[in-house]
Write an enzyme that holds these catalytic residues in place. Structure first.
Site, PDB file in Angstrom:
ATOM      1  N   PHE A 107       0.760  -1.136   0.026  1.00 17.95           N
ATOM      2  CA  PHE A 107       0.085   0.039   0.225  1.00 17.95           C
ATOM      3  C   PHE A 107       0.822   1.313  -0.038  1.00 17.95           C
ATOM      4  O   PHE A 107       0.425   2.497  -0.458  1.00 17.95           O
ATOM      5  CB  PHE A 107      -0.866  -0.027   1.262  1.00 17.95           C
ATOM      6  CG  PHE A 107      -0.553   0.489   2.433  1.00 17.95           C
ATOM      7  CD1 PHE A 107       0.432   0.115   3.375  1.00 17.95           C
ATOM      8  CD2 PHE A 107      -0.844   2.034   2.576  1.00 17.95           C
ATOM      9  CE1 PHE A 107       0.801   0.645   4.477  1.00 17.95           C
ATOM     10  CE2 PHE A 107      -0.309   2.576   3.872  1.00 17.95           C
ATOM     11  CZ  PHE A 107       0.424   2.076   4.695  1.00 17.95           C
ATOM     12  N   LYS A 108       1.988   1.097   0.502  1.00 16.10           N
ATOM     13  CA  LYS A 108       2.986   2.273   0.524  1.00 16.10           C
ATOM     14  C   LYS A 108       3.078   3.048  -0.936  1.00 16.10           C
ATOM     15  O   LYS A 108       3.455   4.293  -1.013  1.00 16.10           O
ATOM     16  CB  LYS A 108       4.348   1.848   1.328  1.00 16.10           C
ATOM     17  CG  LYS A 108       4.106   1.761   2.463  1.00 16.10           C
ATOM     18  CD  LYS A 108       5.527   1.661   3.348  1.00 16.10           C
ATOM     19  CE  LYS A 108       5.238   1.355   4.708  1.00 16.10           C
ATOM     20  NZ  LYS A 108       4.688   0.138   5.373  1.00 16.10           N
TER      21      LYS A 108
END
Ligand SMILES: *Cc1c(COP(=O)(O)O)cnc(C)c1O
Length: 463
Positions: A107-108
């Protein structure tokens, strides 16, 4: 929008300065002077595509010309392999928000694909260069590299502990061929890497001379880009279920992702509960249940990106918890620094904040959640997402559908999947393809001298 410090001792600054500065000089974190109330726009935003929604949200925080902000958003989105960027998959009682369709499958990427481009844009405006230095225990390094690789005016240097990141994570960082990417395996622990980074940042002469910069999770632009998928997912699930309120469960480490959810709620998104999920490193879930925030020892787990004891974004929440009073934030942070503990009053019913629920999942619970979801639905959760799914089960309410954030693709954690299911199920073509690529890395002793010399050599060679 102007940005102020949680500790209240520096003047307000603009968006671009807040993004480039990172930590405020009084030691606090930047937050917007006020959080915009968007309730009047919710109906109109429901059907927007991801990019248009991102623009509507971000333009309230980022003072950039419309055309430029739109271009930054649109280009960031093209790095994602799914047309919805972050699709929401219905799975029994739960809705899984898949945040892993970016270049490094975590998700980063959502924030760092945007941040890399934003840095490049700001640097071009001011005709500056930036050398980013980061320490990583695994996931952040590859996502930061993916955000910066090939960008002009920037180099990135990533330190990681030799032999202590997974082979997949190491390949994700060291097979990147771009000339502005440098990785160093440090003969020490992740803490050693982080200490070296902090030492170099404290050396102000060095920091100025080589134009040192950071991309860590306290950067405001990262949070701002994460707010978008809370709105996006809530709209999809409200539409799908006919309900007018949702809950979110967020696997949490540095309190960045869930703080973005908190911002979405403060902006007026109808969120009934924010469920904070931790692994054995449960300082944050203990805080929300008891009001006591006490530093402990880090235990390594199957979900390494949540193996954190002191959550770097937590101070932002404390600011709102303190009724936006920076003096109380300073008192709390001072107490925490000197005694390793701070206390916040609980409500009569228990817990610190009625919006938050919190729980944790240990290793057996995490493995059981992966196995159960695979056996019942044929769906593979990575161990971080599985911690969330386990905790979510305790906070279900038929009137408020539960959205669980899936923060990494299971193929990044193939060993845990093997342990949970007994089978080698977790693959992704992007990761399998890395096996054949040449590795580029330097091994350095765990000393700031060695890292300083490494940076100077690479930067000097290019100038
Ligand atoms: C970084 C990370 C987290 C934790 O996010 P925070 O913003 O630090 O709370 C959870 N899962 C994965 C896969 C991550 O990479």
């Amino acid at each position: 929008m102007k940005y102020i410090s949680t500790r209240g001792a520096v003047p307000a600054i603009g968006f671009q300065d807040a993004v480039m500065t990172g930590l405020a000089r009084d030691g606090g974190l930047f937050i917007p002077e006020r959080i915009p109330d968007v309730r009047a726009h919710l109906a109109a935003w429901k059907t927007l595509a991801y990019g248009n929604l991102a623009y509507e949200i971000m333009r309230r925080y980022a003072d950039l010309p419309e055309r430029d902000l739109r271009a930054l958003i649109d280009r960031s989105i093209t790095s994602f392999r799914h047309p919805d960027v972050s699709p929401v998959v219905p799975l029994g009682d739960l809705h899984i928000l898949e945040l892993f369709h970016g270049p490094t499958l975590a998700f980063k990427d959502v924030a760092l694909q945007f941040l890399g481009r934003l840095f490049e844009y700001v640097l071009a405006q001011s005709d500056r260069q930036l050398n980013i230095l980061a320490a990583t225990s695994g996931d952040t390094g590859s996502a930061a590299i993916a955000g910066v690789r090939g960008r002009r005016r920037m180099r990135i240097f990533v330190l990681y502990p030799l032999g202590r990141v997974s082979p997949i994570q190491e390949r994700q960082m060291t097979t990147v061929p771009d000339e502005n990417v440098f990785t160093a395996a440090v003969e020490g622990s992740f803490d050693d890497c982080q200490t070296i980074v902090k030492t170099l940042f404290r050396d102000l002469a060095f920091r100025d001379r080589v134009a040192l910069g950071a991309v860590n999770s306290i950067n405001w632009a990262r949070l701002m880009s994460q707010v978008v998928y809370y709105f996006y997912a809530a709209f999809r699930v409200m539409e799908r279920t006919g309900k007018d309120r949702v809950r979110f469960t967020v696997p949490t480490g540095n309190f960045g992702d869930i703080f973005a959810g908190y911002l979405a709620w403060r902006m007026g998104l109808p969120v009934g509960r924010l469920v904070l999920a931790t692994n054995e490193n449960d300082i944050l879930s203990r805080f929300f249940n008891t009001g006591v925030y006490r530093r402990g020892r880090v235990t390594p787990t199957l979900s390494p990106s949540m193996d954190i004891q002191v959550a770097s974004n937590f101070e932002r929440y404390l600011y709102y918890c303190a009724g936006e009073d920076p003096r109380r934030v300073c008192e709390w942070m001072d107490r925490f620094r000197t005694t390793g503990e701070l206390r916040v009053e609980c409500r009569p019913g228990g817990g610190v904040d009625p919006l938050f629920a919190a729980g944790s999942a240990d290793t057996p619970a995490c493995l059981a959640a992966i196995r159960a979801m695979y056996e019942s639905r044929g769906y593979l959760l990575d161990p971080h997402s599985a911690v969330g799914v386990h905790v979510a089960q305790s906070f279900l309410d038929p009137e408020e559908p539960m959205i669980c954030l899936a923060t990494a693709h299971p193929a990044k954690f193939d060993r845990a999947i093997q342990d949970a299911t007994g089978r080698d199920l977790a693959h992704h073509p992007l990761l399998d393809a890395l096996n054949d690529l040449p590795v580029r890395r330097t091994v350095l002793p765990a000393s700031d001298q060695a890292v300083r010399a490494f940076l100077e050599e690479k930067i000097g060679a290019a100038n």
